[in-house]
Motif scaffolding. Structure first.
Motif, PDB file in Angstrom:
ATOM      1  N   ASP A 120      42.068  45.601  26.339  1.00  0.00           N
ATOM      2  CA  ASP A 120      40.458  45.208  27.167  1.00  0.00           C
ATOM      3  C   ASP A 120      40.436  44.273  28.314  1.00  0.00           C
ATOM      4  O   ASP A 120      39.493  44.686  29.468  1.00  0.00           O
ATOM      5  N   ALA A 121      41.166  43.572  28.644  1.00  0.00           N
ATOM      6  CA  ALA A 121      41.340  42.839  30.330  1.00  0.00           C
ATOM      7  C   ALA A 121      42.821  42.178  29.970  1.00  0.00           C
ATOM      8  O   ALA A 121      43.476  42.345  29.369  1.00  0.00           O
ATOM      9  N   PRO A 122      43.579  42.323  31.237  1.00  0.00           N
ATOM     10  CA  PRO A 122      44.635  42.137  31.734  1.00  0.00           C
ATOM     11  C   PRO A 122      44.972  40.904  30.983  1.00  0.00           C
ATOM     12  O   PRO A 122      44.103  39.277  31.217  1.00  0.00           O
ATOM     13  N   GLN A 123      46.137  40.754  30.825  1.00  0.00           N
ATOM     14  CA  GLN A 123      47.133  39.753  29.972  1.00  0.00           C
ATOM     15  C   GLN A 123      47.389  38.083  30.320  1.00  0.00           C
ATOM     16  O   GLN A 123      47.687  37.065  29.920  1.00  0.00           O
ATOM     17  N   CYS A 124      47.470  38.785  31.664  1.00  0.00           N
ATOM     18  CA  CYS A 124      47.962  37.447  32.155  1.00  0.00           C
ATOM     19  C   CYS A 124      46.700  36.739  32.555  1.00  0.00           C
ATOM     20  O   CYS A 124      46.959  35.667  32.604  1.00  0.00           O
ATOM     21  N   VAL A 125      45.748  37.029  33.134  1.00  0.00           N
ATOM     22  CA  VAL A 125      44.401  36.415  33.299  1.00  0.00           C
ATOM     23  C   VAL A 125      43.979  35.735  31.698  1.00  0.00           C
ATOM     24  O   VAL A 125      43.362  34.903  31.597  1.00  0.00           O
ATOM     25  N   SER A 126      44.136  37.058  30.406  1.00  0.00           N
ATOM     26  CA  SER A 126      44.155  35.782  29.582  1.00  0.00           C
ATOM     27  C   SER A 126      44.653  35.395  28.906  1.00  0.00           C
ATOM     28  O   SER A 126      44.210  33.610  28.646  1.00  0.00           O
ATOM     29  N   VAL A 127      45.940  34.262  29.239  1.00  0.00           N
ATOM     30  CA  VAL A 127      46.353  33.391  29.037  1.00  0.00           C
ATOM     31  C   VAL A 127      46.748  32.265  30.363  1.00  0.00           C
ATOM     32  O   VAL A 127      47.242  31.052  29.767  1.00  0.00           O
ATOM     33  N   CYS A 128      46.417  32.474  31.182  1.00  0.00           N
ATOM     34  CA  CYS A 128      46.485  31.716  33.173  1.00  0.00           C
ATOM     35  C   CYS A 128      45.537  30.219  32.910  1.00  0.00           C
ATOM     36  O   CYS A 128      44.094  30.613  32.427  1.00  0.00           O
ATOM     37  N   PRO A 129      46.150  29.733  32.268  1.00  0.00           N
ATOM     38  CA  PRO A 129      44.914  28.101  32.178  1.00  0.00           C
ATOM     39  C   PRO A 129      44.873  27.690  33.664  1.00  0.00           C
ATOM     40  O   PRO A 129      44.093  26.879  33.249  1.00  0.00           O
ATOM     41  N   VAL A 130      44.668  28.354  34.511  1.00  0.00           N
ATOM     42  CA  VAL A 130      43.884  28.278  35.735  1.00  0.00           C
ATOM     43  C   VAL A 130      42.804  29.019  36.057  1.00  0.00           C
ATOM     44  O   VAL A 130      42.987  29.514  36.272  1.00  0.00           O
ATOM     45  N   ASP A 131      42.284  28.959  35.912  1.00  0.00           N
ATOM     46  CA  ASP A 131      40.762  29.583  36.466  1.00  0.00           C
ATOM     47  C   ASP A 131      40.785  30.244  37.703  1.00  0.00           C
ATOM     48  O   ASP A 131      40.516  29.189  38.693  1.00  0.00           O
ATOM     49  N   GLY A 132      40.739  31.336  38.073  1.00  0.00           N
ATOM     50  CA  GLY A 132      40.832  32.106  39.487  1.00  0.00           C
ATOM     51  C   GLY A 132      42.607  31.880  40.371  1.00  0.00           C
ATOM     52  O   GLY A 132      42.625  32.370  41.677  1.00  0.00           O
ATOM     53  N   CYS A 133      43.917  31.159  39.713  1.00  0.00           N
ATOM     54  CA  CYS A 133      45.086  31.776  39.409  1.00  0.00           C
ATOM     55  C   CYS A 133      45.467  33.157  40.265  1.00  0.00           C
ATOM     56  O   CYS A 133      45.704  34.278  41.041  1.00  0.00           O
ATOM     57  N   ILE A 134      45.201  34.327  38.913  1.00  0.00           N
ATOM     58  CA  ILE A 134      44.739  35.054  39.313  1.00  0.00           C
ATOM     59  C   ILE A 134      43.453  36.024  39.096  1.00  0.00           C
ATOM     60  O   ILE A 134      42.684  36.002  39.115  1.00  0.00           O
TER      61      ILE A 134
END
Length: 64
Positions: A47-61
């Motif tokens: 449903d959502a990009p998995q990399c964005v889901s686990v990234c601890p930094v908002d707006g990094c991806i």
């Protein structure tokens, strides 16, 4: 469509790399990059990009 990692905000935690179902994320010299020819933003798989889901930094991806 593809995503990109903003290197200046990336902490190099590597959480995103193993989560990518398309093996589009790689690391070289401590910098992570997304191969745009392999990135599908997980459409049709999640449903959502998995990399964005686990990234601890908002707006990094972000959208490329």
């Amino acid at each position: 469509m593809a995503l990109k990692i903003i290197a200046s905000t990336c902490t190099g935690c590597s959480a995103c790399e193993p989560e990518c179902p398309n093996v589009a994320i790689s690391e070289k010299g401590g910098i992570f990059k997304i191969n745009p020819s392999l990135c599908t933003e997980c459409e049709g798989q999640f449903d959502a990009p998995q990399c964005v889901s686990v990234c601890p930094v908002d707006g990094c991806i972000v959208q490329a």
